[in-house]
Scaffold this active site. Structure first.
Site, PDB file in Angstrom:
ATOM      1  N   GLU A  58       2.753  41.170-118.730  1.00  0.00           N
ATOM      2  CA  GLU A  58       1.723  40.307-118.130  1.00  0.00           C
ATOM      3  C   GLU A  58       2.251  38.939-117.699  1.00  0.00           C
ATOM      4  O   GLU A  58       1.594  37.928-117.914  1.00  0.00           O
ATOM      5  CB  GLU A  58       0.567  40.102-119.138  1.00  0.00           C
TER       6      GLU A  58
HETATM    7  C1  TNX Z   1      -2.669  43.396-123.439  1.00  0.00           C
HETATM    8  S1  TNX Z   1      -0.482  45.094-124.383  1.00  0.00           S
HETATM    9  C2  TNX Z   1      -1.607  42.656-123.922  1.00  0.00           C
HETATM   10  C3  TNX Z   1      -1.819  41.737-125.045  1.00  0.00           C
HETATM   11  C4  TNX Z   1      -3.254  41.682-125.469  1.00  0.00           C
HETATM   12  C5  TNX Z   1      -3.835  43.065-125.446  1.00  0.00           C
HETATM   13  C6  TNX Z   1      -5.236  43.126-125.948  1.00  0.00           C
HETATM   14  C7  TNX Z   1       0.324  43.974-123.841  1.00  0.00           C
HETATM   15  C8  TNX Z   1       1.707  44.247-123.660  1.00  0.00           C
HETATM   16  N1  TNX Z   1      -0.306  42.849-123.546  1.00  0.00           N
HETATM   17  O1  TNX Z   1      -1.354  40.455-124.697  1.00  0.00           O
HETATM   18  O2  TNX Z   1      -3.308  41.167-126.759  1.00  0.00           O
HETATM   19  O3  TNX Z   1      -3.801  43.547-124.141  1.00  0.00           O
HETATM   20  O4  TNX Z   1      -5.677  44.435-126.050  1.00  0.00           O
END
Ligand code: TNX
Length: 503
Positions: A303
């Site tokens: 992300e």
């Molecule tokens: C996505 S999974 C994210 C996390 C969040 C999560 C909440 C991932 C690699 N990144 O930063 O905590 O969703 O479900």
């Protein structure tokens, strides 16, 4: 024995019309002079002491009133975690090539000993272990859990309890998500403000916390005693607000960011073109790697929406060699699969968009299976669940179990799959009880998906073994979610002593 409530289900079980009486005439014997096997014997003895309130000596000097033995026998030629358990009326033979294999077998043995609550202990001076033979080994070499100690901090006593439970179900990796926008949770002596400043916050605005290096070492050792490997994660270049609050030069925009205690993602980045940023990363990776005996170092990489694509690639390509330089195998969330990298990098599948993992697999990378729709412990069970999110799915207990890591994605060949990991993100949970509500009972299903071959897995069979874990849950005071998809009420009538119980 075949009717025993073992989780994960062993590969092969053969019943024998016999039983081993476990009582104060029993002793454990291990390979003499082999510390690690003796360590496993001592672990078994301590657990029996705690659960059955029975003192079983390990390699006693004199054996005058000892009639029966549990033997841990080193047997060359078996696989790393493979074991064989042969239980007859006068002995228990546990064979394995390694102490790790013995440790996995010891968990099976623990699960075969009836659990009873403290108030009934005095009535049961003998514990009857069903006879037979079990031959067992894991399907996947990586069977993991992940705790997000960044969004909310959990102290080492909480993590130790999680490790105890993971070990009981033969899981062998615990991934710690140590840093995020809301907090930095591991002491770095060369950059002390990371914890002095970055460690002080968490989601919701309460005081955060962090592990000193001593505390982290203690966790690593505690995990190691249970043959669980810690995988540290420092998430970058996104998810780095807490680092930039501590050292504002890191983000490269000339501003000192405010501490963040909300739940948004994707707004922070590191300055990908500054050499001092890589010096910082080198120090962080060096210090954590020196405290971590396991092979992996997780660099996050998810992300990173505030990092332009070209900068993201440049960044990952510079960080991966730093990880290797400090002797670790780089691991990252599936976005790292989009960067041209060597095949030693492990990509962790989490998103529904399969392009990233497909690209990773093409590059020969190993894939760790954590698809959010199936394996995210922070997804709510259903729409009335007290905690959790549901952006990927609601994941009831059966849905968490009824999928196959082996065939989940046609993009990923079986040979590329390293294993299964169940991540528990902590935006919505801040206490161990809340953590347990989301993790249990679902974690046990992931333990079985990682260990038991697909042909041996069945929800109908699994749920009947699951309900019989309640004595263990009660003894450890695990605040599990009593999902109505599981017939918990029948559990008592299935307990082994139920029929001959007179009261
Ligand atoms: C996505 S999974 C994210 C996390 C969040 C999560 C909440 C991932 C690699 N990144 O930063 O905590 O969703 O479900």
């Amino acid at each position: 024995m075949a009717s025993a409530a073992l989780i994960p289900k062993p590969v092969r079980v053969v019943n024998k019309p016999a039983a081993f009486p476990l009582d104060h005439h029993t002793a454990i014997f291990t390979e003499m002079g082999r510390d690690t096997f003796t360590g496993v014997g001592l672990f078994l003895s301590q657990e029996i002491q705690k659960t059955q309130n029975l003192a079983i000596p390990v390699n006693p000097d004199s054996s005058t009133d000892l009639f029966r033995g549990i033997y841990l026998i080193q047997t060359p030629g078996m696989e790393q975690e493979q074991y064989e358990l042969a239980i007859s009326s006068d002995s228990i033979l546990l064979r394995s090539a390694t102490a790790e294999g013995a440790f996995r077998g010891v968990q099976t043995l623990r699960q075969l000993i009836p659990h009873i609550s403290n108030d009934t202990l005095a009535e049961y001076p003998v514990w009857v272990i069903p006879g037979g033979t079990i031959q067992d080994e894991p399907t996947f070499e990586y069977r993991g859990g992940m705790l997000d100690v960044a969004r909310h901090f959990f102290d080492i006593s909480d993590v130790k309890k999680y490790l105890d439970i993971m070990a009981y179900y033969k899981m062998n990796y615990l991934h710690l998500h140590l840093t995020d926008d809301q907090g930095w949770r591991i002491e770095i002596t060369s950059w002390p403000k990371l914890t002095e400043i970055g460690g002080q916050t968490e989601v919701g605005g309460e005081a955060g916390g962090y592990y000193t290096q001593e505390a982290y070492k203690e966790l690593v050792a505690y995990a190691g005693d249970r043959y669980i490997t810690i995988v540290p994660e420092v998430d970058m270049p996104g998810h780095t607000n807490a680092a930039s609050v501590s050292y504002p030069f890191l983000n490269g925009n000339g501003k000192t960011p405010k501490p963040y205690t909300g739940m948004r993602v994707g707004f922070s980045t590191l300055d990908t073109r500054k050499d001092t940023v890589y010096q910082f990363i080198d120090d962080v990776v060096r210090e954590i790697s020196a405290l971590t005996p396991g092979p992996y170092f997780h660099i996050g990489g998810d992300e990173s929406h505030a990092t332009p694509k070209a900068e993201y690639e440049y960044f990952i390509k510079r960080v991966v060699p730093i990880v290797r330089k400090h002797g670790k195998i780089p691991m990252g969330w599936d976005e790292v699969g989009t960067v041209s990298l060597d095949a030693d990098v492990v990509a962790q599948y989490w998103q529904q968009d399969k392009a990233n993992v497909a690209r990773a697999a093409e590059q020969g990378m190993k894939i760790l299976m954590s698809p959010a729709k199936k394996a995210y412990l922070d997804m709510s069970y259903d729409s009335i669940s007290k905690f959790g999110l549901h952006w990927a799915a609601y994941i009831p207990v059966d849905s968490a179990y009824t999928w196959s890591p082996e065939t989940y994605s046609s993009e990923i060949p079986r040979a590329a799959i390293l294993g299964v990991e169940a991540p528990l993100w902590s935006e919505t949970i801040s206490t161990i009880e809340e953590l347990e509500y989301l993790a249990f009972p679902r974690l046990l299903g992931y333990a079985e998906l990682g260990w038991t071959p697909p042909a041996e897995r069945s929800w109908e069979d699994y749920k009947m073994r699951l309900i019989r874990q309640t004595p263990y849950f009660k003894r450890l005071d695990i605040q599990f979610y009593p999902s109505q998809r599981v017939p918990w009420m029948e559990a008592d009538s299935l307990l082994p002593w139920h029929n001959n119980r007179t009261k």
